[in-house]
Design an enzyme around this catalytic site. Structure first.
Site, PDB file in Angstrom:
ATOM      1  N   ASN A 104       6.409 -37.236 -31.542  1.00 60.39           N
ATOM      2  CA  ASN A 104       6.440 -35.767 -31.539  1.00 60.39           C
ATOM      3  C   ASN A 104       5.869 -35.198 -32.838  1.00 60.39           C
ATOM      4  O   ASN A 104       5.103 -34.233 -32.816  1.00 60.39           O
ATOM      5  CB  ASN A 104       7.878 -35.260 -31.397  1.00 60.39           C
ATOM      6  CG  ASN A 104       8.292 -35.108 -29.941  1.00 60.39           C
ATOM      7  OD1 ASN A 104       7.488 -34.731 -29.096  1.00 60.39           O
ATOM      8  ND2 ASN A 104       9.545 -35.410 -29.661  1.00 60.39           N
ATOM      9  N   HIS A 115       5.038 -31.409 -29.556  1.00 62.97           N
ATOM     10  CA  HIS A 115       6.015 -31.461 -28.463  1.00 62.97           C
ATOM     11  C   HIS A 115       5.396 -31.452 -27.073  1.00 62.97           C
ATOM     12  O   HIS A 115       5.948 -32.026 -26.147  1.00 62.97           O
ATOM     13  CB  HIS A 115       7.012 -30.309 -28.596  1.00 62.97           C
ATOM     14  CG  HIS A 115       8.321 -30.751 -29.152  1.00 62.97           C
ATOM     15  ND1 HIS A 115       8.511 -31.003 -30.493  1.00 62.97           N
ATOM     16  CD2 HIS A 115       9.496 -31.031 -28.536  1.00 62.97           C
ATOM     17  CE1 HIS A 115       9.748 -31.413 -30.689  1.00 62.97           C
ATOM     18  NE2 HIS A 115      10.368 -31.423 -29.511  1.00 62.97           N
ATOM     19  N   ASP A 150      15.325 -46.141 -23.552  1.00 64.97           N
ATOM     20  CA  ASP A 150      15.046 -45.131 -24.590  1.00 64.97           C
ATOM     21  C   ASP A 150      13.644 -45.371 -25.155  1.00 64.97           C
ATOM     22  O   ASP A 150      13.269 -46.508 -25.449  1.00 64.97           O
ATOM     23  CB  ASP A 150      16.102 -45.245 -25.703  1.00 64.97           C
ATOM     24  CG  ASP A 150      15.965 -44.167 -26.762  1.00 64.97           C
ATOM     25  OD1 ASP A 150      16.830 -43.267 -26.808  1.00 64.97           O
ATOM     26  OD2 ASP A 150      14.997 -44.223 -27.553  1.00 64.97           O
ATOM     27  N   ILE A 151      12.884 -44.308 -25.275  1.00 62.81           N
ATOM     28  CA  ILE A 151      11.524 -44.440 -25.820  1.00 62.81           C
ATOM     29  C   ILE A 151      11.607 -44.762 -27.318  1.00 62.81           C
ATOM     30  O   ILE A 151      12.426 -44.188 -28.039  1.00 62.81           O
ATOM     31  CB  ILE A 151      10.695 -43.155 -25.586  1.00 62.81           C
ATOM     32  CG1 ILE A 151      10.685 -42.791 -24.082  1.00 62.81           C
ATOM     33  CG2 ILE A 151       9.267 -43.337 -26.099  1.00 62.81           C
ATOM     34  CD1 ILE A 151       9.906 -41.532 -23.738  1.00 62.81           C
ATOM     35  N   ASP A 168       6.140 -34.121 -24.298  1.00 66.00           N
ATOM     36  CA  ASP A 168       6.611 -33.896 -22.921  1.00 66.00           C
ATOM     37  C   ASP A 168       5.757 -34.688 -21.927  1.00 66.00           C
ATOM     38  O   ASP A 168       6.272 -35.273 -20.972  1.00 66.00           O
ATOM     39  CB  ASP A 168       6.534 -32.403 -22.560  1.00 66.00           C
ATOM     40  CG  ASP A 168       7.640 -31.598 -23.225  1.00 66.00           C
ATOM     41  OD1 ASP A 168       8.458 -32.190 -23.944  1.00 66.00           O
ATOM     42  OD2 ASP A 168       7.672 -30.364 -23.014  1.00 66.00           O
ATOM     43  N   GLU A 208      14.770 -38.173 -24.151  1.00 67.26           N
ATOM     44  CA  GLU A 208      13.781 -39.222 -23.878  1.00 67.26           C
ATOM     45  C   GLU A 208      14.486 -40.512 -23.517  1.00 67.26           C
ATOM     46  O   GLU A 208      14.052 -41.592 -23.821  1.00 67.26           O
ATOM     47  CB  GLU A 208      12.815 -39.405 -25.064  1.00 67.26           C
ATOM     48  CG  GLU A 208      13.438 -39.306 -26.431  1.00 67.26           C
ATOM     49  CD  GLU A 208      14.135 -40.581 -26.861  1.00 67.26           C
ATOM     50  OE1 GLU A 208      15.371 -40.634 -26.695  1.00 67.26           O
ATOM     51  OE2 GLU A 208      13.471 -41.497 -27.380  1.00 67.26           O
TER      52      GLU A 208
HETATM   53  P1  GH3 Z   1      14.375 -44.917 -31.619  1.00 66.20           P
HETATM   54  O1  GH3 Z   1      13.301 -45.908 -31.487  1.00 66.20           O
HETATM   55  O2  GH3 Z   1      15.486 -45.396 -32.498  1.00 66.20           O
HETATM   56  O3  GH3 Z   1      14.886 -44.436 -30.315  1.00 66.20           O
HETATM   57  O4  GH3 Z   1      13.734 -43.690 -32.399  1.00 66.20           O
HETATM   58  P2  GH3 Z   1      13.549 -42.232 -31.869  1.00 66.20           P
HETATM   59  O5  GH3 Z   1      12.731 -41.495 -32.849  1.00 66.20           O
HETATM   60  O6  GH3 Z   1      13.031 -42.258 -30.483  1.00 66.20           O
HETATM   61  O7  GH3 Z   1      15.030 -41.734 -31.931  1.00 66.20           O
HETATM   62  P3  GH3 Z   1      15.840 -40.994 -30.833  1.00 66.20           P
HETATM   63  O8  GH3 Z   1      15.796 -41.739 -29.580  1.00 66.20           O
HETATM   64  O9  GH3 Z   1      17.195 -40.735 -31.403  1.00 66.20           O
HETATM   65  O10 GH3 Z   1      15.038 -39.631 -30.799  1.00 66.20           O
HETATM   66  C1  GH3 Z   1      14.833 -38.849 -29.704  1.00 66.20           C
HETATM   67  C2  GH3 Z   1      13.767 -37.848 -30.027  1.00 66.20           C
HETATM   68  O11 GH3 Z   1      13.125 -37.469 -28.805  1.00 66.20           O
HETATM   69  C3  GH3 Z   1      14.294 -36.592 -30.605  1.00 66.20           C
HETATM   70  C4  GH3 Z   1      13.593 -35.473 -29.943  1.00 66.20           C
HETATM   71  O12 GH3 Z   1      12.736 -34.814 -30.850  1.00 66.20           O
HETATM   72  C5  GH3 Z   1      12.729 -36.133 -28.900  1.00 66.20           C
HETATM   73  N1  GH3 Z   1      12.932 -35.504 -27.604  1.00 66.20           N
HETATM   74  C6  GH3 Z   1      14.053 -35.468 -26.856  1.00 66.20           C
HETATM   75  N2  GH3 Z   1      13.854 -34.778 -25.723  1.00 66.20           N
HETATM   76  C7  GH3 Z   1      12.569 -34.379 -25.720  1.00 66.20           C
HETATM   77  C8  GH3 Z   1      11.761 -33.618 -24.807  1.00 66.20           C
HETATM   78  O13 GH3 Z   1      12.181 -33.176 -23.743  1.00 66.20           O
HETATM   79  N3  GH3 Z   1      10.457 -33.410 -25.147  1.00 66.20           N
HETATM   80  C9  GH3 Z   1       9.944 -33.888 -26.312  1.00 66.20           C
HETATM   81  N4  GH3 Z   1       8.666 -33.649 -26.583  1.00 66.20           N
HETATM   82  N5  GH3 Z   1      10.686 -34.580 -27.192  1.00 66.20           N
HETATM   83  C10 GH3 Z   1      11.964 -34.829 -26.908  1.00 66.20           C
HETATM   84 MG    MG Z   2      14.106 -43.041 -28.869  1.00 68.44          MG
HETATM   85 MG    MG Z   3      17.022 -41.359 -27.733  1.00 70.09          MG
END
Ligand code: GH3
Ligand code: MG
Ligand code: MG
Ligand code: MG
Ligand code: MG
Length: 303
Positions: A184, A189, A176-177, A193, A220
């Site tokens: 973002n 966004h 997980d990122i 991406d 992500e």
């Molecule tokens: P954490 O370190 O705890 O993982 O913090 P986080 O902010 O990364 O939290 P989380 O993993 O829950 O958040 C995922 C975020 O990633 C939410 C959403 O806005 C973003 N995201 C998910 N899918 C995509 C995508 O396809 N493109 C973009 N640009 N953002 C995405």
């Molecule tokens: Mg994350």
């Molecule tokens: Mg996540």
């Protein structure tokens, strides 16, 4: 997927009658690159050398009967998808059925009519190409070109079965990122991406061995399936993964913990002694380990 519509197809003719081979070659040379074999043994060597897009097969061959050759091809996972068209002058009752029973796509009767042969072959090539394309699309995440969640779930079940049968280790990884919402929020966004795509590229490079699988698990989040990989193997792959993502040096949002974008990783290795195995337990364990990585400060790997 091997064939592109603009490329000439690779067509293998297996027939011991050189007059037939020459007639087919003439009829098909605009559609494909033609290779030919006059007996089955030679044909199998040529098939292994390069899987053809389509096979034209004689019923009577000097060494192995054509029907048997077709059965062998259809019982091998590597060759079962290749369309096989029989060339035959057999007209007796029931022969047509036999041809389809062994998995042939079609049969073409002698005497050969060049334009009919070309049209039938083209139809099967187009059909096969469309199916391959659909299969590929159904398995792929279009944004990252990694495998999608559905393929991961399917392969997980397959690999768990194999691992238990062969008593081999299997590693399941979730990635997980870190603080991606902040990324973002700060960059937008579209940049987000882009960042996901670059990290997906690193994951793809990490899945080096033929059976390794890298998938986009969710937004992500990514997953890796590493068959026949024990703790030491997993550590090596995941250290390199974590390090390579950090070394991309993608500038993070100013309010993020680290200056550059990082990932957190959790993994689990299949317990082969489990009495009542549950296929999803290993994913749950990897997810718990990922949660630990987040809790302990991110940019780290936990088992
Ligand atoms: P954490 O370190 O705890 O993982 O913090 P986080 O902010 O990364 O939290 P989380 O993993 O829950 O958040 C995922 C975020 O990633 C939410 C959403 O806005 C973003 N995201 C998910 N899918 C995509 C995508 O396809 N493109 C973009 N640009 N953002 C995405
Ligand atoms: Mg994350
Ligand atoms: Mg996540
Ligand atoms: Mg013959
Ligand atoms: Mg979170």
């Amino acid at each position: 997927m091997t064939m592109n519509n603009n490329e000439l197809a690779d067509i293998l003719i297996i027939d011991d009658d050189t007059a037939v081979v020459m007639a087919l070659n003439k009829a098909l040379k605009k559609i494909g690159r033609i290779r030919f074999a006059t007996e089955a043994k030679q044909a199998f060597l040529m098939i292994e050398e390069n899987y053809p897009d389509l096979i034209l097969l004689d019923v009577e061959l000097p060494d192995i009967r054509g029907l048997e050759v077709c059965s062998m091809l259809k019982n091998n996972p590597e060759t079962e998808h290749i369309p096989v068209l029989f060339i035959t002058s057999h007209t007796e009752m029931g022969f047509e059925e036999k041809v389809f029973d062994v998995g042939a796509a079609d049969y073409i009767g002698k005497p050969l009519q060049p334009r009919v042969v070309a049209a039938r072959v083209q139809t099967h090539l187009d059909y096969h190409h469309a199916i391959s394309l659909l299969e590929k699309l159904a398995q792929t995440d279009s944004m990252t070109n990694l495998f999608n969640r559905r393929t991961f779930d399917e392969q997980l079940v397959t690999e768990l079965k194999r691992a238990r049968r062969e008593q081999e280790p299997l590693t399941v990884v979730l990635v997980d990122i870190d603080q991606f919402k902040k990324y973002n929020d700060h960059f937008g966004h579209i940049e987000g991406d882009d960042c996901i795509k670059r990290i997906a590229g690193v994951l793809n490079d990490c899945a080096k061995r033929p059976l390794d699988l890298a998938a986009r698990y969710g937004g992500e989040e990514f997953a890796l399936l590493l068959p026949n990989t024990d703790v030491d193997g997993a550590k090596a792959v995941l250290d390199e993964l974590r390090h390579t993502v950090e070394a991309l040096a993608i500038q993070h949002a100013p309010d993020a913990t680290y200056d550059v974008v990082t990932i957190s990783v959790g993994y689990s290795i299949l317990n082969l002694d489990e009495v009542n195995p549950d296929d999803w337990a290993i994913v749950k364990e990897a997810d718990d380990a990922l949660y630990q990585s987040k809790q302990q400060g991110r940019n780290r790997i936990t088992r």
